[in-house]
Design an enzyme around this catalytic site. Sequence first.
Site, PDB file in Angstrom:
ATOM      1  N   GLU A 377       0.820  -1.211   0.000  1.00 44.07           N
ATOM      2  CA  GLU A 377       0.000   0.000   0.000  1.00 44.07           C
ATOM      3  C   GLU A 377       0.860   1.269   0.000  1.00 44.07           C
ATOM      4  OE1 GLU A 377      -3.127   0.447  -0.321  1.00 44.07           O
ATOM      5  OE2 GLU A 377      -3.694   2.297   0.684  1.00 44.07           O
ATOM      6  N   THR A 503     -12.155   7.450 -13.267  1.00 42.81           N
ATOM      7  CA  THR A 503     -11.114   6.968 -12.347  1.00 42.81           C
ATOM      8  C   THR A 503     -11.487   5.644 -11.695  1.00 42.81           C
ATOM      9  OG1 THR A 503      -9.549   7.662 -10.636  1.00 42.81           O
ATOM     10  CG2 THR A 503     -11.883   8.160 -10.258  1.00 42.81           C
TER      11      THR A 503
END
Length: 515
Positions: A377, A503
Amino acid sequence: MTRIKSAVAFGALLPTALCLPQNAPTDLKGHGKRYDMPPAEERAQAVVDAFRTAWDGYYTYAFPNDELKPVSNSFSNSRNQWGASAVDALSTALVMQQKDIVNQIIEYIPTINYFQTPTEVSLFETTIRYLGGMLAGYDFLSGPLADLADNKTNVDALLTQSQNLANALSYAFDTPSGVPYNNLDFNNRSNDGGVNGLATVGTLVLEWVRLSDLTGNTTYASLTEKAESYLLNPSPPSSEPWPGLLGMDISPINGSFLDAHGGWIGGADSFYEYLIKMYVYDPDRYSTYKDRWVLAADSTIAHLTSHPAPRPDLTWVAMYDGQNLSLVSQHLACFDGGNFILGGQVLRKQEYIDYGLELVNGCHETYIATATGIGPEVFGWDSADVPADQAAFFNKSGFYIRNANYQLRPEVIESFYYAYRATGDTKYQQWAWDAFLAINATTRVGSGYSSIENVNVEGGGGFTDFQESFWFAEVLKYSYLIHAPEAEWQVSKGGNNAWVFNTEAHPFKVFSGSS
Ligand SMILES: *[C@@H]1O[C@H](CO)[C@@H](O)[C@H](O)[C@H]1NC(C)=O
Ligand SMILES: *[C@@H]1O[C@H](CO)[C@@H](O)[C@H](O)[C@H]1NC(C)=O
Ligand SMILES: *[C@@H]1O[C@H](CO)[C@@H](O)[C@H](O)[C@H]1NC(C)=O
Ligand SMILES: *[C@@H]1O[C@H](CO)[C@@H](O)[C@H](O)[C@H]1NC(C)=O
Ligand SMILES: *[C@@H]1O[C@H](CO)[C@@H](O)[C@H](O)[C@H]1NC(C)=O
Ligand SMILES: *[C@@H]1O[C@H](CO)[C@@H](O)[C@H](O)[C@H]1NC(C)=O
Ligand SMILES: *[C@@H]1O[C@H](CO)[C@@H](O)[C@H](O)[C@H]1NC(C)=O
């Protein structure tokens, strides 16, 4: 992108020591596995199989709630209880031509009451997932995939429900500046009164303009273009440390920026993404947006390009606070390679394509360095800041892990997709196939797929029991399209795109003069 795509607090990323992974990796066991690639048709079918597995789990245990909890075979409602996974899955079911699932979803959508929800509404998340999902569904089902709908009434309802949703949201823009509030409470038509963010303000315009163009109601476009005007002409000047690169906090009171930190990271990311995508959508109306993208891209290449000391062959984009750099990046930021490639194709500038391919390579390295073959992440590469137990890992890989989880995010595979479409180099299909197999092997659990705790231990270090809606919308769509046959909605090699992806990976027809 997405997710709390924009709620990632920049401050939380800065002090490395406070942000170590719970189970810091100590070994050097890079995955880097290269699987045999079966024929493209079989690879595409394997992704369809994963989509159907995830859908069956959701439909059995969670529908019409927002998300499946695959370990406990239950559900959650993190997105207002309007069936987020169903709406987010629609455009993927369409491109995969899964007719039964398409009809399950479009029969459901007319029943949603978008004017009511028990929980706080995010203008941004609602726009990119729900509005984006329905508009893409409408563009496909009123266009090239019309045959997949059993009932035309349900197709028309996609547009009606898009208007209902935008009408319910539109009071967010009723502020002194026209910069909206992001967090809304529909029960008393209130907002949180807080500052808004670069991505949350700057990732509305594609969806709302498409809605105006499809319905003839120009208010949707006007509201979001007005908000965007503060991002195209930022003030004060100190909030733009280099031309085109902005801070992240914006006041809805006066439209001023309140800081000067940022990057191509969560919270800023899709603002930059949409500058060029608006130009793809309609180059006549949005050439100013393109000019701002070019400024940001050039400043990024000149000032944010960074190579880790032990691996000078790798390139990542740094974050900044004013003109001070912070050598940290994120899985979320890995959309940047794909966005540079798209810009390079559309503007016919090889320099942007080449730079984008370097970034794609850097993000691929974050995948192949870990024990699972999935990237973390958050990662850093500041030689002065390497956690002792990751020194060997850093020397070999060029980065260390600051947050080791994987939340079923798409950005790395998304950029592989753009790289493949631009170059035709099957290396990128190989990378996407390897990533898909690693994700399938590690996150598949119970009735679906779940986010995991630690990409750098075999098996992923535990499941969070949560299947994100963007797993359907994004990861599985890009994983599929990179192996799928040519179609008008595929990103074009030459820069003449008939469709543009929002997106959340929902494809919209580009503006053609009528709609
Ligand atoms: C199509 O859907 C509408 C609305 O859900 C419904 O009223 C109608 O009966 C359906 N038509 C057919 C042919 O199933
Ligand atoms: C156009 O959209 C605005 C904003 O949501 C809404 O207030 C207005 O009622 C719409 N106009 C029509 C004719 O539907
Ligand atoms: C609206 O309702 C929320 C939740 O019940 C509450 O926290 C908030 O203070 C209310 N706002 C206004 C302006 O009444
Ligand atoms: C804009 O409003 C914010 C509060 O939202 C305030 O901190 C800032 O000073 C204001 N800027 C200007 C130029 O008025
Ligand atoms: C940038 O770094 C310099 C030197 O360390 C420091 O004085 C300045 O306050 C920093 N600026 C920001 C915006 O953090
Ligand atoms: C990492 O590389 C540095 C510089 O070459 C070296 O001093 C250090 O011993 C290495 N650390 C490990 C754990 O390999
Ligand atoms: C994906 O994982 C499932 C469950 O472990 C497995 O049955 C399937 O073969 C995997 N798909 C591929 C393409 O390896």
